[in-house]
Design a protein around this motif. Sequence first.
Motif, PDB file in Angstrom:
ATOM      1  N   ALA A 244       0.854  -1.194   0.000  1.00 38.28           N
ATOM      2  CA  ALA A 244       0.000   0.000   0.000  1.00 38.28           C
ATOM      3  C   ALA A 244       0.889   1.243   0.000  1.00 38.28           C
ATOM      4  O   ALA A 244       0.980   1.963   0.997  1.00 38.28           O
ATOM      5  N   GLY A 246       0.541   4.048  -1.725  1.00 39.53           N
ATOM      6  CA  GLY A 246      -0.134   5.312  -1.969  1.00 39.53           C
ATOM      7  C   GLY A 246      -0.766   5.881  -0.724  1.00 39.53           C
ATOM      8  O   GLY A 246      -1.989   5.896  -0.576  1.00 39.53           O
ATOM      9  N   THR A 247       0.070   6.380   0.176  1.00 40.06           N
ATOM     10  CA  THR A 247      -0.421   6.912   1.440  1.00 40.06           C
ATOM     11  C   THR A 247       0.503   8.024   1.913  1.00 40.06           C
ATOM     12  O   THR A 247       1.644   8.130   1.449  1.00 40.06           O
ATOM     13  N   VAL A 281      -5.764   7.057   1.651  1.00 42.49           N
ATOM     14  CA  VAL A 281      -5.410   6.644   0.283  1.00 42.49           C
ATOM     15  C   VAL A 281      -5.003   7.900  -0.477  1.00 42.49           C
ATOM     16  O   VAL A 281      -5.811   8.816  -0.655  1.00 42.49           O
ATOM     17  N   PRO A 283      -3.662   8.890  -4.008  1.00 40.97           N
ATOM     18  CA  PRO A 283      -3.384   8.409  -5.373  1.00 40.97           C
ATOM     19  C   PRO A 283      -2.099   8.937  -6.004  1.00 40.97           C
ATOM     20  O   PRO A 283      -1.461   8.198  -6.766  1.00 40.97           O
ATOM     21  N   ASP A 286       0.547   6.387  -5.523  1.00 39.84           N
ATOM     22  CA  ASP A 286       0.133   4.992  -5.678  1.00 39.84           C
ATOM     23  C   ASP A 286       0.785   4.312  -6.872  1.00 39.84           C
ATOM     24  O   ASP A 286       0.737   3.095  -6.987  1.00 39.84           O
ATOM     25  N   GLU A 290      -2.045   1.449  -9.016  1.00 40.53           N
ATOM     26  CA  GLU A 290      -3.169   1.870  -8.180  1.00 40.53           C
ATOM     27  C   GLU A 290      -3.506   0.828  -7.094  1.00 40.53           C
ATOM     28  O   GLU A 290      -4.666   0.643  -6.738  1.00 40.53           O
ATOM     29  N   THR A 292      -3.018   0.676  -3.854  1.00 43.58           N
ATOM     30  CA  THR A 292      -3.602   1.147  -2.598  1.00 43.58           C
ATOM     31  C   THR A 292      -5.069   1.481  -2.787  1.00 43.58           C
ATOM     32  O   THR A 292      -5.905   1.192  -1.918  1.00 43.58           O
TER      33      THR A 292
END
Length: 315
Positions: A244, A246-247, A281, A283, A286, A290, A292
């Motif tokens: 994950a 994309g954070t 999330v 983007p 990410d 994509e 995440t």
Amino acid sequence: MHRFGSFHTFAGIPTARLDGLEGLDVVIVGAPVDWGASYRSGARFGPRAIRDADYLDADGSRPHLPTGIDPLAVLSVADAGDLDLDYGYLDRTLDDVADAVATITAAGIIPIVLGGDHSITYGTGVGTARTHGDGSFGLIHFDAHADTGDRKGHLHGHGTPMRRLVESGAVPGHRFVQIGLRGYWPPPSTVEWMQGEQMRMYFMSEITERGLDAVVDDAIAAATPDSKGIFLSVDVDVVDPGMAPGTGTPEPGGLTSRELLDTVRRICRELPVLGADIVEVSPPYDGPGEITAHLGNRLVLEVLNGLAERRLAAG
């Protein structure tokens, strides 16, 4: 709508207005906020990304392979779109989030709020408390970070919502359970404050030693005594950034996406859930896959599937 079209609602479910919620069990609503972020921004685009991260048709049907249940057939679910927020004014934004959640919960409906950074959980928690009562419910919080900071005197930010909920009385410390904490923040003084408020903290090191199921057993027991139910808050950075990325504040060494999906469904199956949010999330970070956003989309479906399993078990 074909899978290559734009997903204007989650999975193609019907739209709803907050002033017309009759007959619904669950309402999905977006809170596109990232002006509470302390590091990387971009979570304002999270709700759109979570809705769009789906390779299936936008037909309002999502049968779940392991359970054989289509939660969108068992539950009446609608998408109220994204809240019209006062961009850049965080205090006012959180008031608007609280108002929306209070409207949904007062109608006897479960809100699933798509973030947005984690500052929105102050609004989702306060809004839930307006309906169910201050101190009446527990909060189970999946995160790499405790989000109990003081933020140099600032009242709100994505590192402060859990502290502010405790201080407000909406969710007292002894009803707080945090799972997946790790890394190098907050400092010892904040941890001491958390301990003084009787907050339950389950670090990744304990999950590694004891196993996730055993920790969740304890977490469920801690969150539910004499409680009307629980609010579930999931920060995607609880998952290892390899799964994950994309954070806003990635922290290596987290849960796997599989572990989180299964656990979220278990909690929603076993406990009376009053509401949920899925946050952080982002983007822009990410990458082309994509992944995440896809995790966020599936987290919504696992929440719904757990709710549907609970509904069916109750007859």
